[in-house]
Each structure stands twice: as C-alpha cells, then as structure tokens.
Enzyme design. Structure first.
Site: not given
Ligand code: ADP
Length: 450
Positions: A200, A292
């Site tokens: 990236e 989560r």
C-alpha cells in the site's frame, strides 16, 4: 433469547460480557486457563471452566476444548470477545456445526473480510475508496517493485492476515523494499501461519478514524458514528475518542455511509468496525474491517447510549435491531485510554506481577472497565492491558479535564503501568488541540532513542 452463554475469553472483555449477560438476565459461564485460575472476575460468572495450561494455543485458542466447555455447561452460545479466536471463521463454523451459536458475524462475511487484501476487494466493489496499492497479494519481488513504483515511495508492506500491528514494514525506497518484504512475510508466517503480503502507499501522517457498525440477521445495518484512534505507538492504539476532532461533518457522513455500504456488500451482521485512514486533505481510505467487538467499543456506548455487547447478543439470538439509523444520536465527547502493565521507562516492556495497591478513579463522567483489583496477579502470558478508563462529557474540553482528574486519582502499585504516559499526553498542547496523527507519539512525544 439464550438461557446460558459461555465467554471464550479472559480479562476485562470476559468481565464485560459477563456483565452484559447479567443485564439481560442470561446465565453466564466463563473459561479460564491455569494462568488465570483464581482470578477474582471468574467468581462473577455462574460457572468457570478450566480449558488448559497458560499457553494460549493450548487453552484460549483450542477450539475443541472451548466447544466441549460450552457443551459441559449447557451454553447455547459462545461470546468470543476480541483477540484469540474472535475473528476465526473456522471457530465460528465449528460452533454452529455443534449447535452452539457464535456471537459474531456470519462465516461467509468473516471469510470475505478476514484478510485485508480480500476486504479491500469488497470495499472496491462497494465503491468505498481504498489506499492505492497492489490489487491482491504480491508474489514476486519484481511485482512488488512494479506496484511500489506505481504507488510511489514510501510504501507499506502489509500482511494480509495481519493484526495488532504485526507483519507491517515501511519501505522508503526500492533498496528497502525486498528486505521489508522478507521481514513482513517472516513475521506474518510466524504470527499467523500465513505469509501472504500486499503493498500500500504509506500515507503521510494520516489520522485513523473508524466507524462502528451493527447489523441484524434481517438485513438491517446501522452505523454508530466514528472513533478517532490516531494516537498510537508502533501502530497500536493508546487513546480513542468520539467524535473525531476536526473531521468535517460532510466527510464524517460520507465515511459512515461508506462503512454501511461495505457491510451490506459483505452480508455482514453483528457488531463490527470499518477502519479508515484520513489524509491531510480529509480524503478517507478504507484499510480493514474488524469483524468483532473492539477494545474501544465503550467510547461509542457512551456517546450513543447503545450497549453494544447486549445488542450483539440480541442479534445473535435472531432479534431485529430495535432502532433505525434515525434513532441513533451522538451526544457529547467520550475518550478512552488503554492502561497496560508495561514499563514506559524501559521501552514499554511488559510488567507482569502482583498488584499491591489499586485505587481506581470514580465520580461523574468516569467509567472504568477492568478485571483488576488489589492482590490480582497480572500473568505474563497474555496481552498486558489491565484497564480501560473512559470519560464522557458534553464537550471535548470537559472530557479532557475529567480524564486528567481521573488519571490523577488512579493509583496502581506493584506493577508498572502506562498511566504516567497518559498524564503526559493529556497535557500535550497538540493533543489538547485535537491535532494528532498516527505518527505523533514517535515523532513528538517519545522519539525513538539513539
Ligand atoms: P493491524 O490490523 O495490524 O492493526 P491496520 O491495517 O489496522 O493493522 O493498521 C494499523 C495502523 O497502521 C493504522 O492505524 C495506521 O496507523 C498504520 N497504517 C496502516 N496502513 C497504513 C498506510 N497505508 N499508510 C500509513 N499508515 C498506515
């Protein structure tokens, strides 16, 4: 609703889930390893089941033992907390195959979003901006060089399976690229048994802003606004707050909408977080989904009044969300600090041991999520977080004042903690002005020695 839930985790998040179960009138059991035997928070559950020795691979990460524990206590559902197996789709699948509900997202969504490179593909499909870089994994050094050149140096080599800041290496130029690839691959292989990496563009002094999501099994997804987690040390969050200081309202709206779009694209339900980086021109880029509940969820609970763990449990039991987007209102400012058993004077090395004095802060606007008390022994085997101190006030200035007061009250002896660092942070003008980015701590407050 479930009659009984098993908490497959430890420490503060185990206690947080035990409390949510109590509030819902659901019975609750908790697992523990031999290192946590006798920990006071275990007494607050209806039952506690030993699942093995201190080493997590043999206890908190051992799927058959956790499922056997749930069967033994007659739990219909397992809450995985964060860390450990919380994002492991195989665990979710095996729970459900055993007739035990996994309190989390569907397996298919976990598989789509579990790896950062795959999650970026989902984001692109949902027209959510991503950080420029390689499309998918890089398999050869030549590929890597080509991608890095196209994105422009510096670049970040990232482990697809990475988490907790591991498996990430910056390469400032082409000479540094191959060593960065080798190191990131080796670290990811060791930590996650998956050496896949991608590249990236390394953004210059970005801010980290994430959006809390909640979805049910009936296709409803809402966002609960953002948290700013820019204050980090070695890519690990230290302080989290909401709202994000200085984020223009329009950008915030677009970011929240993008997060909801992405969740819908992935068929997501339960609680989850969509993480973005924001550059200096307020452009935002998706980096990953945390499928989560997160450490910093109390910040959102305080500004929205929604109990995220309770909602997670309700959704897992098949209930519809009881509110729509319009009903969710953001009020005031909440700030959380993570207090770790670490020694800031010695490069933050872990400081396990017995807590001899524990005088927690209190009073208006203060929430403390912690499983620790005087006499508690912090085991050396796990994450070193011992408390989360969260404040909520009408304005940021007031929240800062209450946090300073709470940090002054908080007294811990017997172990070293990060409390002194937080006291310094809350007196630092750039932080007080809300003008920090992810490199602030290393650049300004604690430059690396040497
Ligand atoms: P992990 O899953 O290990 O926590 P993330 O992808 O969430 O990794 O990134 C953690 C932190 O690393 C971010 O909050 C940010 O500080 C930094 N980071 C990640 N990607 C980039 C990037 N492309 N440019 C600059 N910093 C980044």
């Amino acid at each position: 609703m479930f009659q009984k839930i098993l908490v497959a985790n430890r420490g503060e998040i185990a206690l947080r889930v035990i409390r949510a179960c109590r509030d819902l009138g659901v019975e609750v059991a908790v697992v523990y390893s031999e290192a946590d035997r006798g920990a006071p928070y275990l007494e607050l559950a209806d039952q506690a089941v030993c699942v093995g020795p201190p080493v997590a691979a043999e206890s908190y990460l051992k799927i058959p033992r956790l499922i056997a524990a749930a069967e033994k206590v007659g739990a219909q559902a397992i809450h995985p907390g964060y860390g450990f197996l919380s994002e492991n789709s195989r665990f979710a699948e095996q729970c459900r195959e055993s007739g035990i509900e996994f309190i989390g997202p569907p397996v298919a969504a976990m598989d789509k979003l579990g790896n950062k490179d795959k999650a970026k593909a989902v984001a692109k499909a949902a027209k959510v901006p991503t950080v420029p870089g390689s499309d998918g994994l890089v398999t050869s050094d030549d590929d890597a060089k080509r991608f890095a050149k196209a994105a422009g140096y510096p670049v970040l080599v990232k482990a697809a399976a990475g988490g907790g800041g591991r498996g990430m290496r910056v390469a400032r130029d082409e000479a540094a690229l191959v060593p960065a690839l080798t190191q990131a691959r080796a670290e990811a292989e060791a930590a996650f048994k998956d050496g896949g990496v991608f590249i990236e563009k390394y953004l210059d002094r970005p801010r980290h802003v994430e959006v809390q999501l909640l979805g049910d099994r009936h296709g409803n997804v809402v966002h609960l606004f953002e948290r700013d987690c820019s204050l980090q040390r070695r890519h690990q969050k230290l302080v989290e707050e909401s709202p994000s200081p200085h984020l223009p309202a329009k950008v915030r709206d677009r970011m929240c909408d993008a997060a909801v779009r992405l969740a819908k694209q992935a068929g997501y339900y339960s609680a989850g977080t969509c993480e973005f980086l924001v550059d200096r021109d307020d452009n935002f880029y998706f980096i990953e989904v945390n499928a989560r509940i997160q450490v910093e969820h109390p910040v959102t609970e305080l500004v929205t009044g929604v109990d995220l763990i309770r909602e997670q449990i309700r959704v897992a039991a098949g209930e519809k969300l009881r509110f729509s987007q319009r009903d969710i209102v953001h009020r005031g400012c909440a700030i959380e600090v993570r207090i770790n058993a670490e020694d800031p004077a010695h490069d933050f090395r872990p400081s396990p041991g017995t807590v001899t004095v524990w005088r927690p802060p209190g009073g208006p606007g203060v929430r403390l999520d912690s499983h620790v008390c005087a006499g508690y022994r912090v085991p050396p085997n796990y994450d070193s977080m011992v408390a989360k101190l969260i404040v909520h006030q009408p304005t940021r200035a007031e929240a800062l004042a209450v946090m300073r007061r709470a940090l002054r009250e908080f007294k811990v002896e017997g172990i070293h903690t990060t409390i002194p660092i937080h006291r310094r942070i809350f007196d630092t003008p750039a932080f007080v002005d809300g003008k920090v980015d992810t490199t602030f701590i290393e650049r300004e407050l604690m430059p690396p020695k040497g």
